[in-house]
Design a protein around this motif. Structure first.
Motif, PDB file in Angstrom:
ATOM      1  N   ASP A   6       9.294  15.680  69.790  1.00 21.62           N
ATOM      2  CA  ASP A   6      10.902  14.428  70.092  1.00 21.62           C
ATOM      3  C   ASP A   6      11.549  16.064  69.811  1.00 21.62           C
ATOM      4  N   VAL A   7      11.845  16.956  69.904  1.00 19.19           N
ATOM      5  CA  VAL A   7      13.041  18.004  69.704  1.00 19.19           C
ATOM      6  C   VAL A   7      15.206  16.998  69.541  1.00 19.19           C
ATOM      7  N   HIS A   8      14.801  16.477  70.338  1.00 23.19           N
ATOM      8  CA  HIS A   8      15.828  15.371  70.051  1.00 23.19           C
ATOM      9  C   HIS A   8      16.318  14.901  69.085  1.00 23.19           C
ATOM     10  N   GLU A   9      14.827  13.368  69.068  1.00 21.07           N
ATOM     11  CA  GLU A   9      15.266  12.923  68.023  1.00 21.07           C
ATOM     12  C   GLU A   9      14.927  13.520  66.669  1.00 21.07           C
ATOM     13  N   ALA A  10      14.399  15.091  66.407  1.00 21.96           N
ATOM     14  CA  ALA A  10      14.384  15.189  65.451  1.00 21.96           C
ATOM     15  C   ALA A  10      15.786  15.365  64.726  1.00 21.96           C
ATOM     16  N   PHE A  11      16.629  16.480  65.844  1.00 23.71           N
ATOM     17  CA  PHE A  11      17.927  16.962  65.408  1.00 23.71           C
ATOM     18  C   PHE A  11      18.942  15.290  65.365  1.00 23.71           C
ATOM     19  N   ARG A  12      18.277  14.217  65.821  1.00 22.53           N
ATOM     20  CA  ARG A  12      19.025  13.184  65.471  1.00 22.53           C
ATOM     21  C   ARG A  12      18.824  13.212  64.444  1.00 22.53           C
ATOM     22  N   VAL A  13      17.404  12.948  63.345  1.00 24.00           N
ATOM     23  CA  VAL A  13      16.831  12.843  62.197  1.00 24.00           C
ATOM     24  C   VAL A  13      18.371  14.257  61.229  1.00 24.00           C
ATOM     25  N   TYR A  14      17.928  15.180  61.761  1.00 27.86           N
ATOM     26  CA  TYR A  14      18.489  16.188  60.882  1.00 27.86           C
ATOM     27  C   TYR A  14      20.067  15.904  60.809  1.00 27.86           C
ATOM     28  N   GLY A  15      21.130  15.076  61.727  1.00 24.44           N
ATOM     29  CA  GLY A  15      21.850  15.297  61.486  1.00 24.44           C
ATOM     30  C   GLY A  15      22.613  14.203  60.202  1.00 24.44           C
ATOM     31  N   GLU A  16      21.344  12.908  60.408  1.00 28.12           N
ATOM     32  CA  GLU A  16      21.415  11.839  59.213  1.00 28.12           C
ATOM     33  C   GLU A  16      21.283  12.360  57.921  1.00 28.12           C
ATOM     34  N   MET A  17      20.294  13.221  58.078  1.00 26.79           N
ATOM     35  CA  MET A  17      20.333  13.590  57.047  1.00 26.79           C
ATOM     36  C   MET A  17      21.552  14.896  55.708  1.00 26.79           C
ATOM     37  N   ARG A  18      21.990  15.265  57.032  1.00 23.87           N
ATOM     38  CA  ARG A  18      22.875  15.885  56.489  1.00 23.87           C
ATOM     39  C   ARG A  18      24.018  15.477  56.520  1.00 23.87           C
ATOM     40  N   ALA A  19      24.699  14.274  56.790  1.00 26.04           N
ATOM     41  CA  ALA A  19      25.804  13.164  57.239  1.00 26.04           C
ATOM     42  C   ALA A  19      25.310  12.083  55.537  1.00 26.04           C
ATOM     43  N   LYS A  20      24.271  12.511  55.050  1.00 20.93           N
ATOM     44  CA  LYS A  20      23.884  11.661  53.836  1.00 20.93           C
ATOM     45  C   LYS A  20      23.879  12.428  52.423  1.00 20.93           C
ATOM     46  N   GLY A  21      24.324  14.203  53.063  1.00 19.72           N
ATOM     47  CA  GLY A  21      24.165  15.115  51.626  1.00 19.72           C
ATOM     48  C   GLY A  21      22.775  15.746  51.745  1.00 19.72           C
ATOM     49  N   TYR A  22      21.634  15.517  52.219  1.00 19.66           N
ATOM     50  CA  TYR A  22      20.834  15.761  51.764  1.00 19.66           C
ATOM     51  C   TYR A  22      20.665  17.253  52.932  1.00 19.66           C
ATOM     52  N   LYS A  23      19.481  18.256  52.297  1.00 20.62           N
ATOM     53  CA  LYS A  23      19.216  19.516  53.293  1.00 20.62           C
ATOM     54  C   LYS A  23      17.328  19.345  52.493  1.00 20.62           C
ATOM     55  N   LEU A  24      17.372  20.994  53.894  1.00 18.44           N
ATOM     56  CA  LEU A  24      15.824  20.782  53.585  1.00 18.44           C
ATOM     57  C   LEU A  24      15.828  21.433  53.150  1.00 18.44           C
ATOM     58  N   ASP A  25      13.901  21.748  52.712  1.00 16.51           N
ATOM     59  CA  ASP A  25      14.374  23.115  52.322  1.00 16.51           C
ATOM     60  C   ASP A  25      13.210  24.471  53.123  1.00 16.51           C
ATOM     61  N   ILE A  26      13.435  25.482  52.887  1.00 13.94           N
ATOM     62  CA  ILE A  26      12.880  26.748  53.494  1.00 13.94           C
ATOM     63  C   ILE A  26      11.812  26.495  54.790  1.00 13.94           C
ATOM     64  N   PHE A  27      10.681  25.876  53.855  1.00 12.65           N
ATOM     65  CA  PHE A  27      10.034  25.446  55.488  1.00 12.65           C
ATOM     66  C   PHE A  27      10.429  24.394  56.477  1.00 12.65           C
ATOM     67  N   GLY A  28      11.299  23.636  56.101  1.00 16.24           N
ATOM     68  CA  GLY A  28      11.580  22.314  56.704  1.00 16.24           C
ATOM     69  C   GLY A  28      12.399  22.724  58.102  1.00 16.24           C
ATOM     70  N   TYR A  29      13.149  24.341  57.333  1.00 17.16           N
ATOM     71  CA  TYR A  29      14.188  24.758  58.552  1.00 17.16           C
ATOM     72  C   TYR A  29      13.940  25.681  59.019  1.00 17.16           C
ATOM     73  N   ASN A  30      12.794  26.221  58.873  1.00 16.67           N
ATOM     74  CA  ASN A  30      11.949  26.804  59.655  1.00 16.67           C
ATOM     75  C   ASN A  30      10.901  25.938  60.917  1.00 16.67           C
ATOM     76  N   MET A  31      11.055  24.681  59.986  1.00 18.41           N
ATOM     77  CA  MET A  31      10.128  24.415  61.730  1.00 18.41           C
ATOM     78  C   MET A  31      10.793  23.499  62.304  1.00 18.41           C
ATOM     79  N   LEU A  32      12.225  23.097  62.390  1.00 12.76           N
ATOM     80  CA  LEU A  32      13.210  22.544  62.964  1.00 12.76           C
ATOM     81  C   LEU A  32      13.636  23.634  63.587  1.00 12.76           C
ATOM     82  N   LEU A  33      14.772  25.059  63.023  1.00 13.28           N
ATOM     83  CA  LEU A  33      14.714  26.032  63.865  1.00 13.28           C
ATOM     84  C   LEU A  33      13.507  26.802  65.010  1.00 13.28           C
ATOM     85  N   ASP A  34      12.244  26.525  64.584  1.00 14.60           N
ATOM     86  CA  ASP A  34      11.161  27.209  65.406  1.00 14.60           C
ATOM     87  C   ASP A  34      11.190  25.957  66.874  1.00 14.60           C
ATOM     88  N   ALA A  35      11.289  24.980  66.383  1.00 17.90           N
ATOM     89  CA  ALA A  35      11.323  24.326  68.046  1.00 17.90           C
ATOM     90  C   ALA A  35      12.600  23.743  68.510  1.00 17.90           C
TER      91      ALA A  35
END
Length: 656
Positions: free
Chosen positions: A212-241
């Motif tokens: 569910d790439v759409h919902e994953a990107f929504r969670v990423y936006g909410e996470m980003r709005a709260k000032g959180y960031k992913l680690d390299i593994f999380g970024y790569n996993m999202l980018l790959d999807a």
């Protein structure tokens, strides 16, 4: 047991029957005259030490002893109960959590968890013990692990045990993409918790696992709005999807966010982006990303090089492919079969296979017989027989020992192209490279010779095989029998069949079918029918090929009644006719003028659920037109010899 506490730690104890009691070590000081009461001096147990936060520190000796008792092959229930009942102070939740961690059996851990409250009325599981057991179950392979965790959540609600954000994180990671995910998110509000960075990461990965790439990107936006960031593994996993779903704009947004958030992209990040841009037909952007990767001191690995080469190959940039390949070799990155496969495909597509020599020269330090063998196989599959043969000859010249797979591939290629002389020459010389020819190699050449009706060569090679080895197998005999039959060499076919009967191999259903086909198609119908009965006497059940062959033979000899009786016997024996069988009998009936029977047979064909083909419709057309005076030319299948089609040529009536 009633206790009266005194200032000097002297307790008067009255003994009464109770279900629960704390055991103390006491020294009896005096006894009443009646003996109904005693006076004892009791030393109070030492309190359990606590850490700086006030949590009791688990007693290691208790944890070890308990784990050993529980893990015994046949633990005694009384010994376990006695041990925990004797603890003073009683077992704490933190100690129970550590014991759960020590048990390597999830089912045992689950049972122990529910057994704990029976040790002491004051024992209550807390969030930590629940977390520990949920984690144990999440890592297990128990078939009912999901139901067990749902039961634990119900227990937490009934006991009003408030979980922690760690509980939610574990549950999200465990349930993942299931419907329970909504329940996990609801616990955050129910327990008045605050989602942390790790919670968002678990939630994002859960959506990605469910694609569910759409919902994953929504969670990423909410996470980003709260000032959180992913680690390299999380970024790569999202980018790959995102890249795999061709969400190009969103992928570039995440890629730029990644660099702004001071999370340096690695070679995997760039590989994902290069693959995406190459897939959408933008090889120039792929090249920019590849160069950026190098300038950022990322060391491209084999996957990165292969991805970039594929992107350039998709853009038909042959010169850039070769240049990048040379850089790859210069950096001591060893090409693999995929690398050569991509390069071969683009060279073939662009008609530049002549540049293959340049590729081989660039990578000569990596060229071995395995690579040669792969290139030969790939060129053969692509249909470039001449190039494959030339490359095979190079391998033959440069390496003392050959590669069996490459030789087999070359044999198959030569035979498929009808180059039987070269195939026989290779088979004759293959032993020079330390390879003993096997029956599969001989059978490949026999099959090609038989199809081309090169019977003299087939006979000579067959004699050589019998003399020098390897021994023929049943497939060899079947191919040779069918080949002789196809060429009308009936006596030779019978002789080979008799050799098969006298060998260590025994005839199979295909052997009999080949011989029957040979006899019937060459006019020896009585002998064919005799072999048909013989195979039944020897325990072989005729198949659809056997019946179809004989029915056609009877039809060719105008023995329509025999053909029809054999068809009825076929049905009675439970052998289902196929469309070829019906076509043969339909043609036989139409040719003999038995129109009504032919129409009935067509109805049976439809009832059986078979789909008529062009041959069926050609026969039906003749039935409807009533034009029996046709010259019919039979076209035979090159393998079975069955009728495949009827080419109709009208014959002028006499006197016209």
């Amino acid at each position: 047991m009633h206790r009266r506490r005194r200032h000097n730690n002297i307790i008067c104890v009255t003994i009464r029957r109770r279900h629960y009691a704390t055991k103390y070590i006491a020294k009896i000081i005096s006894t009443s005259p009646t003996g109904r009461s005693v006076t004892a001096e009791v030393t109070p147990p030492q309190p359990i030490p606590s850490d700086t936060r006030g949590y009791p520190i688990p007693r290691r000796h208790v944890i070890c002893k308990a784990a050993n008792l529980l893990l015994q092959s046949r633990p005694s229930g009384s010994s376990i109960s006695d041990f925990f009942s004797s603890l003073s102070p009683p077992l704490t939740p933190s100690e129970a959590s550590e014991i759960l961690k020590s048990l390597n059996c999830p089912r045992l851990a689950y049972n122990f968890f529910h057994f704990c409250p029976s040790f002491s009325p004051a024992f209550h599981h807390d969030a930590f013990t629940y977390n520990r057991l949920i984690l144990v179950l999440s890592k297990s392979s128990l078939p009912d692990r999901f139901d067990l965790v749902r039961t634990l959540l119900d227990d937490m609600e009934r006991s009003m045990t408030r979980g922690t954000i760690s509980t939610v994180n574990i549950l999200i990671g465990f349930f993942g993409c299931s419907n329970d995910l909504k329940r996990c998110i609801g616990l955050v509000k129910k327990w008045d918790l605050k989602m942390n960075c790790y919670t968002y990461k678990c939630l994002l990965q859960a959506h990605l696992r469910s694609r569910d790439v759409h919902e994953a990107f929504r969670v990423y936006g909410e996470m980003r709005a709260k000032g959180y960031k992913l680690d390299i593994f999380g970024y790569n996993m999202l980018l790959d999807a995102l890249a795999k779903n061709e969400k190009v704009d969103q992928a570039y947004k995440v890629f730029e966010d990644m660099k702004r958030k001071h999370c340096e992209p690695d070679e995997y990040t760039y590989t994902i982006m290069i693959r995406m841009t190459g897939k959408i037909g933008k090889p120039d952007e792929s090249l920019i990303l590849f160069n950026e990767m190098i300038t950022r001191d990322c060391n491209p690995n084999l996957i990165a090089y292969n991805t970039m080469i594929q992107a350039l190959a998709n853009g038909r940039m042959v010169d850039k492919v070769i240049l990048l390949f040379s850089k790859m070799v210069e950096r001591d990155c060893r090409p693999n079969e995929f690398t050569y496969s991509v390069i071969l495909n683009v060279l073939a597509a662009e008609g530049q296979l002549g540049k293959l020599d340049e590729i081989m020269e660039l990578s000569k330090k990596y060229m071995n017989k395995s690579i040669y063998a792969y290139l030969v196989r790939t060129l053969s599959k692509l249909g470039h027989t001449s190039e494959a043969h030339r490359l095979f000859c190079n391998m033959w010249s440069f390496h003392e020992r050959g590669d069996r797979d490459a030789c087999m591939s070359m044999l198959e290629t030569l035979c498929s192209k009808g180059k039987t002389a070269e195939a026989m020459d290779l088979l004759d010389k293959i032993h020079e490279k330390g390879i003993d020819p096997n029956t599969v190699m001989y059978n490949t050449v026999f099959s090609a010779l038989g199809k081309l009706k090169q019977i003299s060569h087939l006979h000579d090679l067959y004699q050589k095989m019998k003399q020098d080895g390897p021994s023929p197998d049943v497939f060899t005999y079947n191919i040779v029998i069918a080949s002789f039959g196809r060429a009308g060499k009936v006596n030779e076919a019978i002789k080979v069949f008799e050799e098969l009967e006298n060998s260590n191999c025994k005839p199979d259903i295909i052997s009999y079918n080949s011989l029957i086909n040979c006899l019937g198609k060459n006019g020896n119908l009585d002998e064919a029918h005799m072999r048909f009965k013989e195979m039944q006497e020897k325990g072989f059940s005729p198949d659809v090929v056997t019946y179809s062959t004989l029915i056609e033979c009877f039809g060719k000899m105008d023995k329509v009644e025999m053909a029809c009786r054999l068809f009825d016997k076929m049905l009675a024996e439970g052998c289902s006719p196929n469309i070829v069988t019906y076509n043969i009998l339909l043609d036989c009936l139409e040719r003999s003028g038995r129109t009504a029977e032919a129409v009935d047979l067509y109805a049976k064909l439809k009832q059986q659920g078979l789909t008529p083909d062009s041959i069926t419709y050609a026969v039906l057309e003749r039935l409807q037109s009533g034009s029996h005076r046709k010259v019919r030319t039979r076209r035979q299948n090159p393998i079975t010899g069955w009728v495949q089609g009827l080419h109709l040529h009208p014959v002028a009536a006499a006197g016209t």
